[in-house]
Every structure is written in structure tokens, then in C-alpha cells.
Write a protein that holds these residues in place. Sequence first.
Motif, PDB file in Angstrom:
ATOM      1  N   TYR A 198       0.852  -1.138   0.133  1.00 60.93           N
ATOM      2  CA  TYR A 198       0.054  -0.028   0.086  1.00 60.93           C
ATOM      3  C   TYR A 198       0.743   1.165   0.064  1.00 60.93           C
ATOM      4  O   TYR A 198       0.394   2.431  -0.320  1.00 60.93           O
ATOM      5  N   LEU A 199       2.053   1.265   0.343  1.00 63.05           N
ATOM      6  CA  LEU A 199       2.818   2.479   0.469  1.00 63.05           C
ATOM      7  C   LEU A 199       3.022   2.835  -0.904  1.00 63.05           C
ATOM      8  O   LEU A 199       3.565   2.427  -1.566  1.00 63.05           O
TER       9      LEU A 199
ATOM     10  N   ARG B 276       4.760   9.689   8.029  1.00 64.51           N
ATOM     11  CA  ARG B 276       4.183   8.843   7.039  1.00 64.51           C
ATOM     12  C   ARG B 276       3.041   8.047   7.665  1.00 64.51           C
ATOM     13  O   ARG B 276       3.364   7.136   8.663  1.00 64.51           O
TER      14      ARG B 276
ATOM     15  N   LEU C 186      -0.368   5.671   7.263  1.00 62.79           N
ATOM     16  CA  LEU C 186      -0.754   4.578   6.029  1.00 62.79           C
ATOM     17  C   LEU C 186      -2.107   3.971   7.054  1.00 62.79           C
ATOM     18  O   LEU C 186      -1.766   3.089   7.868  1.00 62.79           O
TER      19      LEU C 186
ATOM     20  N   GLU D  90      -1.896   8.398   3.570  1.00 64.75           N
ATOM     21  CA  GLU D  90      -2.594   7.616   2.827  1.00 64.75           C
ATOM     22  C   GLU D  90      -4.018   6.868   3.318  1.00 64.75           C
ATOM     23  O   GLU D  90      -3.525   6.102   4.472  1.00 64.75           O
TER      24      GLU D  90
END
Lengths: 506, 255
Positions: free
Chosen positions: A193-194, A247, A249, A280
Motif C-alpha cells: 500500500y505504500l 508517513r 498509512l 494515505e
Amino acid sequence: MEELPVTENSAAADRVTAGTAKEGRAAEEVLDLQEVADREYKYGFVTDIEADTIPPGLSEDVVRLISSRKNEPEWLLDYRLRAYKYWLTMTPPEWSFVKYPPIDYKDIIYFSAPKQKKVLESLDEVDPELLETFNKLGIPLNEQKILSGVAVDAVFDSVSVATTFKSKLAEMGIIFGSFSDAVHEHPELVKKYLGSVVPHTDNFFAALNAAVFSDGSFCYIPEGVRCPMELSTYFRINSAGTGQFERTLIVAEKGSYVSYLEGCTAPMRDENQLHAAVVELVAMEDAQIKYSTVQNWYPGDKDGVGGIYNFVTKRGACRGDRSKISWTQVETGSSITWKYPSCILQGDDSVGEFYSVALTNNYQQADTGTKMIHIGKNTKSTIVSKGISAGRGQNTYRGLVDVKKGAEGARNFSQCDSMLLGDRCGAHTFPYIEVKNPTAVVEHEATTSKIGEDQIFYCNQRGISTEDAVSMIVNGFCKQVFRELPMEFAVEAQKLLAVSLEGSVG
Amino acid sequence: MLEIKGLEARVEGTQILRGVDLSVKAGEVHAIMGPNGSGKSTLAHVLAGREEYEVTGGSVTYNGNDLFELAADERACEGLFLAFQYPVAIPGISNAYFLRTALNAVKKYRGEPQVDAVDFLTLVREKMKLVGMDEKFLQRAVNDGFSGGEKKRNEILQMAVLDPKLAILDETDSGLDIDALRIVAEGVNQLRTPERAVVIVTHYQRLLDYIIPDHVHVLSEGRIVRSGGKELAHQLEKEGYAWLETGSATAAGGA
């Protein structure tokens, strides 16, 4: 590769003692605006913790060093290097309605981690000074808060030092923890998914983040699971001059639900600090993600000196049919905010929502809004944006509603309201609408209002002070957004507005 | 309670009040009448502390203190209430929230305990009966989309809840039909107590048929030119204000 020297510095000399005013847990505090009026930025203190810092500047070696310090697998290093090389070819965006001197990316420290003497197993082992900082910030790492059902992944500087409730969540199959841990424990998920929603080529700041991101949060909700508590992360910039590149997710599998809270405060600083995070979100069939933010980074002083540059890329993909992603943000901090939490409505009948309050006072600038990309059939989006400008603040709503050719029956409703306090501030609205399917229905409403002296006098005449009156009227203006926030956040958000508006009238 | 001596004030450079003298005691109801432009509303706003009105002379003592030492919100907390001629709308804020915020601000100033939502509701329901207001008003935004009559009733409701020592009603009768007028007047009458003083500013005599004043004053060109009992109001109703122009000097002397 050449080993870069690592400096260990104690930040004792940087400790800010003056002007921090009252401390104590914000949640328990009865807000006294008179008292608040005398207050400097409340969360402006620096904790005395040994930090592990590399020298300023960015190069391939620095990217490699970050990766090796974090003991990362080869594929992640490759990802970072690809991003770094791409970033070198890019230039910072200039289309936004904000002004700032060019950033010298060679002056930024790209990695700083609190030194840990050993692996921590419980909160008792956490540096007491760190816990003290959390308490000043009102971060609920204590029993009471645990009882109130908040699991906390506290990101201090760049590395997670404590995670509560992780095991309890794990029983349900929920993964919630630091991004670094996820890289080691669930590499297949991270790899899958990154960068799948925000590719490293997306924009200048997203590319930079992909190259040097330090840590952040990772959250995975398995199929059919409803996360029983609000997940929250508190970010805090601590080491002087350290850029923050979080970051985050979040992946919600088929039929799952999660509500995620993010809140930030930062210490008082004179130099500008860059914060370029990437968030994200991925929602599969029938999944729902609710993402709430209260952003209170240091806004700079009343003359516009200092403050955080908050250049963030947040995007969610509604991949599955009937999935839903909802962004709610209250942005009161930062000297500059550049942020457009967006939804890609891929699945049929998927829903995207954006509720925003952005407040700019003194010399703050905000260019914020959302993008709703309608791809699937009968996709729906709602945008409610409330901008408040005071002092010499500049507040811009920038939004895109993009209905693609196949988005049969797509619907959008947008409402952009601006409120002005005083006559030296500005409000701007740039709504872009692109519709390529004739069955789509797109509505846009916008208003601009001013708090009138007659309203203030009316409140005064009923015994309400001017500051309380302004804060009451502003809160009324923002109500539509606040009610989308989880309860405790809503209370905090109201207080934040009051504090952020102090001195803006009278 | 209220001692006004030689009060002079101007608005945007125009002198409006030119030496007003007035003394109001607790328990009394005073009516201030006068033609348009005589300075009635200016007087009301100067007393309430509106900043656009510049005080250029004279003094006002309220409960023994210099009124001009107090900011507008402090005057309100000290029990001075102004019912506005044109109540201001505040979109997005419910009547209930506004009124409770005001009540708690006043209570805080006086060192009294805060009123929680439940106690407030009990109190406000009782007061709403006074002015015949429906409970759904509580959830509507303050004066937003209210009719003229609703706004005026809302002012009286606020007055009833905030329990002032000195209530100034600025043209409260304007824009009211006869039924609304009666309701508003009844509301005010029920608030007449030996501790409270009421100053009614009005152009017409008709409100005074329902709220019987103890004293009537005639304001003309920024001065009180005549004072008397309730019969003075009737005389004005009959004769209009025209006689002021010729006889003001002697009338003032005789008052």
C-alpha cells in the motif's frame, strides 16, 4: 557508503522558560479568556531529551543513513532512493496563494530520534521527562485516558516511543503502531500500500517525504472488524530545526470501520520549520474511515516571525463499492498551511466527505481545501469549508470537484463560508469544477460574513465580554464542522479557536 | 440608583445630548418621551456603553459608582439592561446557548455559581411563560429571521432571565401590533419590583397605557425640557410635540 558523523546533543540550552504561561491539562482547564489573553503560545516549551541527530542537509548518503539507522529492508531503501532522485528533478509548487522565502533544503536536519537506552515494555520505563511533556500537552498516556478508550501512538520527534492498547487491538486483528514497526512486522502490507494513493511522483513535498520520512503511524483493520475505539496520534516537533516527515498509512478492509484522530502542537521557535507529512487511506468494499485532525502547530508570533510550514499531502482512496472516507480538520496553527485532504471515489456508490475549519490570525496564511475525484457510478461527495481570517491572516479555500466520464449519477455539494474579523485580513475562494458526465449534479454555495460591532455590543450588553462574544460567534459559524468531530476533539477545537483568536478584536 | 447630571454626548461629531439631568430611584418607572432626533436612543446607548457615542460632559452615577468607569459588559454584569430597539441577529448561535452564556457571565462576575443546562432550562421555561414564547424559540438562532414582535418579546425574555437592577427599554413598542404590545407590557409589569428601576424610552404614549409610569420626562434637542407624572404623557398624546418648540424654555424652567 561513507558513514556520516552523528552528533548527540542535549537540548538543555534551548529550553524555553519564559512565556510558557500556565501549564496543565487542557482538557480539564476551564478556559478563562482574560487569562488566555496574557498567554503566549501555550505549548511552546522544549523538552530536555538527548536526541540522536544527523547534520543538516540532504544527499543520497543521508537517505541511505536514515534507512540504515532504521534497519530497513532493501525494497524500502530502493523506494526512498527512487523518490529522492525524482525529487531532485522537481521544483516547489508556486500556484498556491501563500508567500514565504525560499526554503533552503540543505539547512534542514532530516533525522532525529530520541535516544532510547533499551527497549521499553511499559510506560513506567519511558523517560519521565517525556511523560511530563505528554502531560503538559494533555496527551492521554495515563490510566484515566486509557479507561476512556483512547489508544495512543505517541510520535515524539520522529520515532514512536510508546504504544498503548496495541495488544488488545491485536486480538481483534487490528494492527496499530508505528510505521517503522509495521515495516518490520508487516512488510507485505506496507509494501502493497505504500505510495499506492500518494505516489512518490505526486508533488514536490510528497516526493521529499517519500525519500526521508522518519516515522508515523500504520493502521490496518481486517475484514468485518469495527475498531472499538478512536485511534489517536499526537505529533510534536521537538528538536530545533528538525524537519518532520511523518508517513501515515491506514488500510480498512472490506466492511471494516475505523475512526482516527490526529492532533498536533509544537514548541515555540524563531526559525521556520518544515513539516511535510503524507497520509494515505485505503477503504475497501463497504469500509469506512473517519479521519479527524486538530492542527495547532506553532503559528509564529504576532509579527509573523517563526512558525511551522505545514505542507501536507493527504489522500484517501475509496477503492471498494459503498466505501466511505470522511476528512474533518480544524486548522488553527502553522504560519503556512498547504493541505488538500482528498478522496478518490473509485468504487460505485462510494462517499467522500471533507469538513474543514481553517483559522488564520496575525500573519498566518492558509491555502487549504480538497479534491473529490468521482470515478465510480453514483459516487457522492460533500464539502463544507469554514474559513476564518483575523489580523492580517490570509485564508484560501481551493477545491476541485472532478467528475470523470464514467461517473454516472455522481453528486457533489460544496459549501464554502468565510468569516472576516477586522479589515486587514483576506478570504479567497478558488473552487474548480470539472464535469465530464452529463448526469452529474454539482452544487456550490459560498458566503462571506463579518463579525459586526453591533453583534459584539449586543453580546457585551448582555454581560458577555468581547473575546467571549467573538469566540461564541466563531464557534457558531463552525458548528457544522465541529459536530463531525469526536466529542473530546470538538471541545479541544473550540478552545483552540478561542486561544487562536485572542487579541484579534478590540 | 441612577444619577445623570449635565450629560453631554455626541455621535460622529454631532452633538446630541446637551446637558441631561435625571434621577431614578429603585422601584420607579420613568418614561422618557420626545420627538424623533431628540436624543432618546442616544441616551439609552450612552448609558449602556456603546463606544460610538462619545461622552463630552457631565456625569452618571450608577449605584454610587461612576458608570463611565465600567465597560459595556461590566455595566451589564452590574445589572444594567438595555432592551434594544433593533435587536441584533447572531446566526449560528441558539437563543438558549446565548442566554445561558450571558447568564453565566453575569453570575461569574457576581461570584455566583454557574447554571448548568438543566437548571437553565427550568428557569427559562418559567420565564418564557411571561412573554408567551414557544419553547422552540430556544433552538432558533438569536433573532435570526425573527419577526419584529418576536424580537421584542425575546428582549423581554432576556431581561426576565438576567434579572437586571435597571432596565432601559428603547422604543420597545415600535413595530408591535396591539396584541404583542400587551404581551410585552405584561411581561414588563410582572418584572416591576421595589428593587428594580425601569426607564422606558418611547415616542408614543400607547405603551404607557399598559405600563403606568411614575414619572414622565420630555426630551427635546438633547435636554429634558419637562418632567411630570403620568398625566404628562396624555397631554403629549393630545397636543403632540409641537408646543415644545415655542414653550421649551419656560417648560424647562417650570419642571
